[in-house]
Design a protein around this motif. Sequence first.
Motif, PDB file in Angstrom:
ATOM      1  N   UNK A  87      33.036  42.372  39.615  1.00  0.00           N
ATOM      2  CA  UNK A  87      32.548  43.617  39.022  1.00  0.00           C
ATOM      3  C   UNK A  87      32.397  44.743  40.028  1.00  0.00           C
ATOM      4  N   UNK A  88      32.120  44.389  41.279  1.00  0.00           N
ATOM      5  CA  UNK A  88      31.823  45.439  42.262  1.00  0.00           C
ATOM      6  C   UNK A  88      32.801  45.445  43.438  1.00  0.00           C
TER       7      UNK A  88
ATOM      8  N   UNK B 217      24.381  45.284  38.382  1.00  0.00           N
ATOM      9  CA  UNK B 217      24.107  46.533  37.667  1.00  0.00           C
ATOM     10  C   UNK B 217      23.525  47.585  38.606  1.00  0.00           C
ATOM     11  N   UNK B 218      22.658  47.165  39.507  1.00  0.00           N
ATOM     12  CA  UNK B 218      22.057  48.114  40.447  1.00  0.00           C
ATOM     13  C   UNK B 218      23.123  48.668  41.396  1.00  0.00           C
ATOM     14  N   UNK B 219      24.026  47.805  41.839  1.00  0.00           N
ATOM     15  CA  UNK B 219      25.095  48.241  42.749  1.00  0.00           C
ATOM     16  C   UNK B 219      26.006  49.245  42.035  1.00  0.00           C
ATOM     17  N   UNK B 220      26.347  48.940  40.787  1.00  0.00           N
ATOM     18  CA  UNK B 220      27.191  49.844  40.006  1.00  0.00           C
ATOM     19  C   UNK B 220      26.470  51.172  39.771  1.00  0.00           C
ATOM     20  N   UNK B 221      25.179  51.095  39.465  1.00  0.00           N
ATOM     21  CA  UNK B 221      24.379  52.314  39.263  1.00  0.00           C
ATOM     22  C   UNK B 221      24.364  53.149  40.534  1.00  0.00           C
ATOM     23  N   UNK B 222      24.164  52.484  41.672  1.00  0.00           N
ATOM     24  CA  UNK B 222      24.047  53.207  42.934  1.00  0.00           C
ATOM     25  C   UNK B 222      25.377  53.835  43.363  1.00  0.00           C
TER      26      UNK B 222
ATOM     27  N   UNK C 261      38.021  50.949  35.102  1.00  0.00           N
ATOM     28  CA  UNK C 261      37.916  51.013  36.569  1.00  0.00           C
ATOM     29  C   UNK C 261      38.247  49.650  37.182  1.00  0.00           C
ATOM     30  N   UNK C 262      37.740  48.581  36.584  1.00  0.00           N
ATOM     31  CA  UNK C 262      38.016  47.232  37.099  1.00  0.00           C
ATOM     32  C   UNK C 262      39.515  46.941  37.090  1.00  0.00           C
ATOM     33  N   UNK C 263      40.181  47.332  36.005  1.00  0.00           N
ATOM     34  CA  UNK C 263      41.613  47.062  35.887  1.00  0.00           C
ATOM     35  C   UNK C 263      42.428  47.904  36.880  1.00  0.00           C
TER      36      UNK C 263
ATOM     37  N   UNK D   6      46.617  35.378  35.070  1.00  0.00           N
ATOM     38  CA  UNK D   6      46.395  34.828  36.417  1.00  0.00           C
ATOM     39  C   UNK D   6      45.812  35.917  37.298  1.00  0.00           C
ATOM     40  N   UNK D   7      45.100  35.543  38.343  1.00  0.00           N
ATOM     41  CA  UNK D   7      44.598  36.529  39.292  1.00  0.00           C
ATOM     42  C   UNK D   7      43.087  36.608  39.317  1.00  0.00           C
ATOM     43  N   UNK D   8      42.593  37.791  39.668  1.00  0.00           N
ATOM     44  CA  UNK D   8      41.143  38.000  39.753  1.00  0.00           C
ATOM     45  C   UNK D   8      40.652  38.542  38.424  1.00  0.00           C
ATOM     46  N   UNK D   9      39.722  37.827  37.829  1.00  0.00           N
ATOM     47  CA  UNK D   9      39.126  38.291  36.578  1.00  0.00           C
ATOM     48  C   UNK D   9      37.635  38.556  36.808  1.00  0.00           C
ATOM     49  N   UNK D  10      37.148  39.648  36.235  1.00  0.00           N
ATOM     50  CA  UNK D  10      35.716  39.935  36.322  1.00  0.00           C
ATOM     51  C   UNK D  10      35.065  39.674  34.972  1.00  0.00           C
ATOM     52  N   UNK D  11      33.934  38.982  34.978  1.00  0.00           N
ATOM     53  CA  UNK D  11      33.110  38.884  33.771  1.00  0.00           C
ATOM     54  C   UNK D  11      32.347  40.205  33.672  1.00  0.00           C
TER      55      UNK D  11
END
Lengths: 309, 309
Positions: free
Chosen positions: A223-224, A265-270, A38-40, A11-16
Amino acid sequence: MKPAAAQKRIEGVLAPAITPFRRDLSPDPDRFVRHCRWLMQSGCAGLAVFGTNSEANSMSVDEKLELLEALIKGGVPAGALMPGTGHSALSDSVTMTREAVRMGCSGVLMLPPFYYKGVSDEGLFRNFSEVIERVGDERLRLYLYHIPPVSNVAITLDLIERLLARYPGIVAGAKDSSGDWSNTRAMLERFKDRGFDVFPGSEVFLLDGLRAGGKGCITATGNVNPGAINEVLRNWRSTEADKLQAAITATRKIVQKVPMIPALKAITAHFGNDPAWRTVRPPLTELTAGEEKQVITELKAAGFSMPGL
Amino acid sequence: MKPAAAQKRIEGVLAPAITPFRRDLSPDPDRFVRHCRWLMQSGCAGLAVFGTNSEANSMSVDEKLELLEALIKGGVPAGALMPGTGHSALSDSVTMTREAVRMGCSGVLMLPPFYYKGVSDEGLFRNFSEVIERVGDERLRLYLYHIPPVSNVAITLDLIERLLARYPGIVAGAKDSSGDWSNTRAMLERFKDRGFDVFPGSEVFLLDGLRAGGKGCITATGNVNPGAINEVLRNWRSTEADKLQAAITATRKIVQKVPMIPALKAITAHFGNDPAWRTVRPPLTELTAGEEKQVITELKAAGFSMPGL
């Protein structure tokens, strides 16, 4: 069938989780594990790896199984994982689902077979039924993945009804990425008290979903922005809830002004200062320089950050 | 790249051979080889195995490679084969294309990656380009598969232009299953004199196609009516051509009143007295008894037969 282990449902927030590729386009397990950890640590209760936003359908079954193994070896608990295992080919769906269960994943998120269009509920029922029967393991928790804007093949309420009647306990819920709140609400009203957990496919519907009996959300922008999204979940009964929801909706709206997957991906890269993240597999393409500048500038202006990345 | 062998390009009537499944839904190589040999003896110049009507996208890469090997071992010449090798996953498309070339197939018929929608021509160009570069074999003859009603991802004329400019000789043609004659005609007008062979995706357009410079057709109903379709091709310059075309169009129209793939299997089961052919893989379903009765009755009334089956 093998007996079910008593396992708490996710349950909760899951990121693909987005999938990193090297310059030669091969998947990069080390970078993948780092991002998932990092997501976890940042607000995700679980990871719906190999979702649409993971470019799952641009990878072979073998490539995905290698990443899944690396993730579990890398310290992400299998009980927090809900990998995507639905393919256009029945045999691929069976292989991937069987392996996910064998590795102890909390559940699987299954697309309908998505090549043939206009298929019947009977045909889709048989597809899911064959997967469940062939995997033959009571530990399986199958979440149906309704994303008609991409798959062009819908999971109807009637199909859910049939599957739930035939496989109670195993058919465990759905992700609704229709973007149509009236469908999510109908799904919740009909199934939420029958052991069927509904996750809206965007945090835009997180608070509405929770108030209607939803279990969280499975969202690309998890993801972000996992921390802020998780704050809505943690405080959904508080007087601050609507304000917190408005903030995550505003962030989402900035991101989705440009194509979602290369944007993530760009946001994560930046924000992670790691340019390798920009690589996508064909048929996707990276953001243009202008698109990237726009999304980063607007996010910064809104006070966005990715702490700890 | 490995040097090209001088090999005659495939032309004529090609069938996207239907795939037989056993009761347990596993592919049946023996029955497949028998059907393919019958097709080659009955008017087909070649076989576009693993097409849409072959339920290709319901099978894994390994399952298809086993069938392909069985076919060649079973006496169907590799030079008559144009297997479908396009998958949603780049890595699957590379594996399947590489193996098809290694086995000596005359060409491959490649779907665009079909999961993500609204992708750009640049992204599709990169997809085909990656496959060509990774296979790295001058013997590759790549035919682009345009079937927007099913794939929901189009092969535009501009994309063909780019691919042909970059990979002349390797990018060898297209199957146009848009069902839109104006698109097929535009493709022919623009590319037919540039080493680019166009095959309409239905025999309904066979004669029009030949008159406009087409090389034959790749058609579902080639599975059941190859002889009559081939007669149009053999006599297309004769005064009988329009009459012969009208007859095959009439047969096609009977078949497509019901769902095409199970119809082809039911017809083969009926006229070959081999009920096992009726099995389809989910998400497809067999014809209903009523549908089967209708198509068989109408075909018989029209004098249809499958001699030698």
